[in-house]
Scaffold this motif. Structure first.
Motif, short mmCIF file in Angstrom:
data_model
loop_
_atom_site.label_atom_id
_atom_site.label_comp_id
_atom_site.label_asym_id
_atom_site.label_seq_id
_atom_site.Cartn_x
_atom_site.Cartn_y
_atom_site.Cartn_z
N ASN A 21 0.73 -1.25 0.07
CA ASN A 21 -0.01 0.02 0.08
C ASN A 21 0.75 1.31 0.01
OD1 ASN A 21 -2.66 -1.40 0.07
ND2 ASN A 21 -1.95 -2.13 2.28
N GLU A 215 -6.33 9.62 5.01
CA GLU A 215 -6.80 8.51 4.10
C GLU A 215 -6.59 7.06 4.87
OE1 GLU A 215 -5.21 10.38 -0.17
OE2 GLU A 215 -3.78 8.91 1.01
N CYS A 217 -5.38 3.39 3.77
CA CYS A 217 -4.93 2.83 2.69
C CYS A 217 -4.70 1.44 3.12
CB CYS A 217 -3.19 3.29 2.64
SG CYS A 217 -3.45 5.18 2.33
N VAL A 237 -7.20 3.05 -1.76
CA VAL A 237 -7.09 4.13 -0.80
C VAL A 237 -8.51 4.86 -0.87
CG1 VAL A 237 -6.08 6.66 -0.47
CG2 VAL A 237 -4.65 4.60 -1.36
#
Length: 241
Positions: A21, A215, A217, A237
């Protein structure tokens, strides 16, 4: 300030950084070379254990090509230097461990106040990530805590995010504490009227306080009003409001 709130930054059963990620690439972009690091403990009165974990963290990052101009452990031995250590750091590691124990240490050293004006990078691990929230949810973890009617599950955190984080979901979904299922018998009932975000190792929450960005992720789930709902998968995301 940029924050990476993880459950574990290493690959499973390894001391190698987990690139899943985009975590490692984003850390490279965010950090100067070399950088000044401070490793903030979870157990201030167990220096040998803290030193061991700090050494492992430094080795993981150096093996991945990161370099340090300094790497200082912050615990009970030098807690009076908190303000100076935080303000001179480029990178703050918030260690994993027992959430309430670390929370008490953060309160004791005035870490929330020390972070005012900090413009570097924070990398949280497990408890260290959980304690970054405005309100910290600490489900029972040690023997006896789930059966203790006076065990407090909520604490004031560092206030870096309003997101209430539960890491290690891949482990906790089958975890048993004092004969109770951690998810079904404890966390889901506690989520009535609240929203928790559960992530697996390899996923993380990314915060950029300057840009106002937050965010999640990687693989994650929402636990709310007693129900668990998938939110995102590995490689995805999702912007959090």
């Amino acid at each position: 300030m940029k924050c990476f709130l993880t459950g574990n930054f290493n690959l499973p059963n390894s001391n190698e950084l987990n690139p899943e990620n985009g975590l490692v690439d984003r850390l490279r972009e965010a950090l100067p070379t070399p950088c000044e690091a401070v490793y903030v403990c979870s157990a201030p009165d167990i220096p040998a254990r803290t030193d061991r974990y700090a050494k492992q963290a430094r080795a993981s990052f150096e093996a991945a090509g990161f370099s340090f101009s300094g790497f200082t452990v912050l615990d009970g031995r030098n807690q009076q230097e908190t303000q100076a250590l935080v303000q001179q750091a480029d990178l703050l590691f918030f260690a994993g461990g027992h959430v309430p124990t670390q929370n008490r240490f953060f309160q004791q050293i005035g870490l929330r106040q020390a972070l005012e004006g900090f413009n570097g990078v924070i990398l949280g691990v497990s408890a260290g990530s959980m304690n970054c929230s405005e309100v910290v949810y600490a489900p029972p973890e040690l023997k006896g805590e789930a059966l203790d009617p006076d065990y407090p599950k909520y604490y004031d955190g560092l206030g870096l995010t309003k997101t209430i984080l539960i890491p290690h979901y891949q482990i906790l979904k089958t975890d048993i504490v004092d004969g109770l299922r951690l998810m079904e018998d404890i966390t889901c009932p506690d989520s009535v009227g609240k929203r928790f975000y559960a992530i697996v190792d390899g996923s993380y929450i990314y915060l950029d306080t300057v840009a106002g960005k937050e965010e999640i992720c990687g693989e994650s789930y929402i636990i709310e009003n007693g129900a668990l709902t998938p939110l995102s998968v590995s490689g995805e995301v999702v912007t959090l409001s």
